[in-house]
Design an enzyme around this catalytic site. Structure first.
Site, PDB file in Angstrom:
ATOM      1  CB  CYS A 102     -29.223 -98.780 -38.512  1.00  0.00           C
ATOM      2  SG  CYS A 102     -28.046 -98.003 -37.490  1.00  0.00           S
ATOM      3  CE1 TYR A 103     -24.265-104.741 -36.455  1.00  0.00           C
ATOM      4  CE2 TYR A 103     -25.495-106.393 -38.196  1.00  0.00           C
ATOM      5  CZ  TYR A 103     -24.578-106.097 -37.593  1.00  0.00           C
ATOM      6  OH  TYR A 103     -23.364-108.037 -37.203  1.00  0.00           O
TER       7      TYR A 103
ATOM      8  CD  GLU B 146     -36.552 -98.860 -38.739  1.00  0.00           C
ATOM      9  OE1 GLU B 146     -36.080 -97.681 -40.043  1.00  0.00           O
ATOM     10  OE2 GLU B 146     -35.252 -99.816 -38.238  1.00  0.00           O
TER      11      GLU B 146
ATOM     12  N   GLY C 115     -28.870-102.877 -35.130  1.00  0.00           N
ATOM     13  CA  GLY C 115     -29.062-103.741 -34.190  1.00  0.00           C
ATOM     14  C   GLY C 115     -27.923-102.507 -33.383  1.00  0.00           C
TER      15      GLY C 115
ATOM     16  CG  HIS D 213     -33.026 -96.085 -37.064  1.00  0.00           C
ATOM     17  ND1 HIS D 213     -33.635 -97.653 -37.549  1.00  0.00           N
ATOM     18  CD2 HIS D 213     -32.185 -95.685 -36.265  1.00  0.00           C
ATOM     19  CE1 HIS D 213     -32.745 -98.420 -36.428  1.00  0.00           C
ATOM     20  NE2 HIS D 213     -32.037 -96.850 -36.198  1.00  0.00           N
TER      21      HIS D 213
ATOM     22  CB  SER E  75     -57.866-113.339 -23.669  1.00  0.00           C
ATOM     23  OG  SER E  75     -58.196-112.638 -24.680  1.00  0.00           O
ATOM     24  N   GLY E  76     -61.886-112.814 -24.185  1.00  0.00           N
ATOM     25  CA  GLY E  76     -62.340-111.513 -23.756  1.00  0.00           C
ATOM     26  C   GLY E  76     -62.119-110.430 -24.468  1.00  0.00           C
ATOM     27  N   GLY E  77     -60.470-111.190 -25.444  1.00  0.00           N
ATOM     28  CA  GLY E  77     -60.281-109.402 -26.175  1.00  0.00           C
ATOM     29  C   GLY E  77     -60.233-108.936 -27.377  1.00  0.00           C
ATOM     30  CB  VAL E  78     -59.350-107.453 -29.584  1.00  0.00           C
ATOM     31  CG1 VAL E  78     -59.865-107.106 -31.152  1.00  0.00           C
ATOM     32  CG2 VAL E  78     -60.069-106.393 -29.005  1.00  0.00           C
ATOM     33  CG  ASP E  79     -55.233-109.221 -29.980  1.00  0.00           C
ATOM     34  OD1 ASP E  79     -55.332-108.181 -30.177  1.00  0.00           O
ATOM     35  OD2 ASP E  79     -55.019-109.801 -28.936  1.00  0.00           O
ATOM     36  CB  SER E  80     -59.055-114.837 -28.513  1.00  0.00           C
ATOM     37  OG  SER E  80     -59.479-113.906 -27.149  1.00  0.00           O
TER      38      SER E  80
ATOM     39  CE  LYS F 214     -55.837-104.892 -28.913  1.00  0.00           C
ATOM     40  NZ  LYS F 214     -54.705-106.465 -28.523  1.00  0.00           N
TER      41      LYS F 214
END
Ligand code: XMP
Length: 512
Positions: free
Chosen positions: A82-83, A171, A55, A169, A223-228, A368
């Site tokens: 870190c923090y 990660e 942070g 870090h 939405s036409g996208g992958v997620d929905s 995603k």
């Protein structure tokens, strides 16, 4: 779920979500929570370990984010990053001070003592640092097991108390052996078992969906996208007929997108989608509106008004489902911790505050590429899976300034040329997202001896892993030449094409 999860307390680092990603990549379920969550809430979740994120604050400053001291007494293994490390040090009575030499970027970590956390890590390896404070004193029940040139105390461990801290870090991908260190913490130190993969996610979220929704009705905005689309497949599997997926033609979609996708939804994916033509409604509501945030809010509200007309037809609806992902959440609302609001993604922040339906967002914690993996498990074809992200507000946030039908058509034509050429140069899958932006700026040109005075279009191609950060794509010159020539020659009203060379940060991917 089998086995315990990990809770990550967020102190506002831009890398917090990467910690979650690494933990899940290693096969352990985790959740990110605000740093000041009640200890009783932590206990209720019965985690197997805690990770404290980095942070921007300094622990010795007034008002620095601090969780309850009781987290130290829960008997849980804790890894501070870190923090998070400095906080553990501060809580354990150590001294944390501002370092004379700030340390940003790569550093060399030297392993200086036998260490549980650094087991299997090279004697000296690259680590990613980003800090201005350091620990200068530590009590006897801790040992220092790693140092760098500027941090004499870069890794601390108390195996008796199962408390571990790293100044760097682990990660981020730039830290060699970063995953190894996290893996040591999860499995060897905390004794967690692998309980997270996409198959598990599908079965546990189906169970949750069935229990939560029961026989109530759900509307899903496609939405036409992958997620929905992936969410539609998941919900259909879980609740069948009680799902009504709705695809709205906002008039702000890509060229021919509505017709093409309606056909695919119905014939290839077996989704009984309700299609609604609402182009005129959106255009009227957006008339004269130039502010990006206002556009998003109007679009979010209009979507809900239109979905309400579906309820009039199918009867009482209880839930509204959206394919919201973690990056949408973190950039829209600081629900998870002290991070700044960047944009009101209509998926999250652009929805009206009062809705009659309860919101269901099963992918809210995911990235995603994780949703793409779920799509693969659910049998979605690779071409659909690899579709570039497309924002809910669509072309409205790619037409800078106010929106007119004429501008929409201009942008759709230019955008279609970009897509065609990405396909013909076989570049579509090399970029994360691709689009054209239409500027409300006119410049002078000359075509066939005639002076022109028309709009500028911008090509935006980016590489990214999750949309949180992005680099502009070094596109081959012959491809750019072809796209530029075609747009200027074929799209009436555009006489100049430019290429966007901005990364995120400091830019965002979309222009609004
Ligand atoms: P930015 O522009 O914030 O975008 O760097 C990151 C990713 O999110 C998409 N995006 C949106 N998606 N509603 C959405 O559903 C929105 O309002 C919205 N704004 C940006 C963007 O296309 C990119 O993939």
């Amino acid at each position: 779920m089998i086995g315990k999860s990990v809770l990550i307390l967020d102190f506002g680092s831009q890398y917090t979500q990467l910690i979650a990603r690494r933990v899940r990549e290693l096969g352990v379920y985790c959740e990110i929570l605000p740093y000041n969550i009640e200890v009783t809430e932590i206990q209720k979740r019965d985690p197997g370990a805690l990770i404290l994120s980095g942070g921007p604050s300094s622990v010795y400053e007034a008002g620095a984010p601090k969780p309850s001291h009781e987290i130290m007494d829960l008997g849980l293994p804790i890894l501070g990053i870190c923090y998070g490390l400095q906080l553990l040090a501060h809580f354990s009575g150590m001294k944390v001070e501002s370092a004379r030499e700030r340390e940003y970027g790569l550093a060399n970590l030297e392993v200086v003592a036998k260490s549980e956390l650094l087991k299997g890590v090279g004697q000296s390896g690259r680590v990613w640092m980003s800090h201005g404070d350091k620990i200068t004193q530590f009590p006897e029940d801790f040992s220092v097991t790693g140092k760098t040139e500027n941090s004499e105390i870069a890794v601390i461990e108390s195996s008796a108390r199962k408390i571990y801290g790293i100044q760097f870090h682990a990660e981020v991908v730039h830290t060699e052996d970063g995953s190894k260190i996290i893996s040591n913490f999860l499995f060897d130190i905390s004794g967690l078992v692998k309980n997270w993969n996409m198959g598990n996610f599908i079965s546990s979220s189906m169970k949750w969906i069935k229990e939560t929704i029961g026989d109530k009705k759900v509307i899903l905005g496609l939405s036409g996208g992958v997620d929905s689309t992936v969410l539609a497949l998941l919900l259909k599997k879980a609740i069948g007929e009680n799902l009504t997926p709705v695809f709205v033609d906002t008039g702000l979609l890509r060229k021919n997108e509505f017709i093409t996708l309606m056909e695919r939804f119905r014939s290839e994916l077996g989704l009984d989608v309700t299609g609604i033509d609402a182009g005129e409604i959106f255009l009227n509501k957006l008339k004269g509106v130039s502010s990006p945030e206002e556009k998003r809010k109007i679009i979010g509200k209009t979507f809900i008004d239109i979905f309400s007309t579906v309820e009039d037809k199918i009867g009482k609806v209880e839930y509204f489902a959206q394919g919201t992902l973690y990056p949408d959440v973190i950039e829209s609302v600081s629900v998870k911790g002290p991070s700044a609001t960047i944009k009101s993604h209509h998926n999250v922040g652009g929805l009206p505050e009062k809705m009659n339906w309860k919101l269901i967002e099963p992918f809210r914690e995911l990235f995603k590429d994780e949703v793409r993996d779920i799509g693969r498990e659910l049998g979605l074809d690779e071409k659909f899976i690899m579709r570039h992200p497309f924002p809910g507000p669509g072309l409205a946030i790619r037409i800078i300034g106010d929106i007119t039908q004429e501008k929409i058509v201009k942008l759709q034509e230019a955008d279609a040329i970009l897509k065609e050429e990405l396909d013909s140069f076989d570049l579509y899958n090399s970029v994360w997202q691709s689009f054209v932006v239409l500027l409300p700026v006119k410049t002078v040109g000359v075509m066939g001896d005639i002076r022109t005075y028309e709009n500028v279009a911008v090509i935006r191609l980016v590489e990214s892993v999750d949309g949180m950060t992005a680099d502009w794509f070094p596109a081959p010159p012959d491809f750019l030449t072809k796209v530029s020539n075609r747009i200027v020659n074929e799209v009436k009203g555009i006489n100049r094409v430019t290429y966007d060379l901005t990364s995120k940060p400091p830019g965002t991917i979309e222009w609004e």
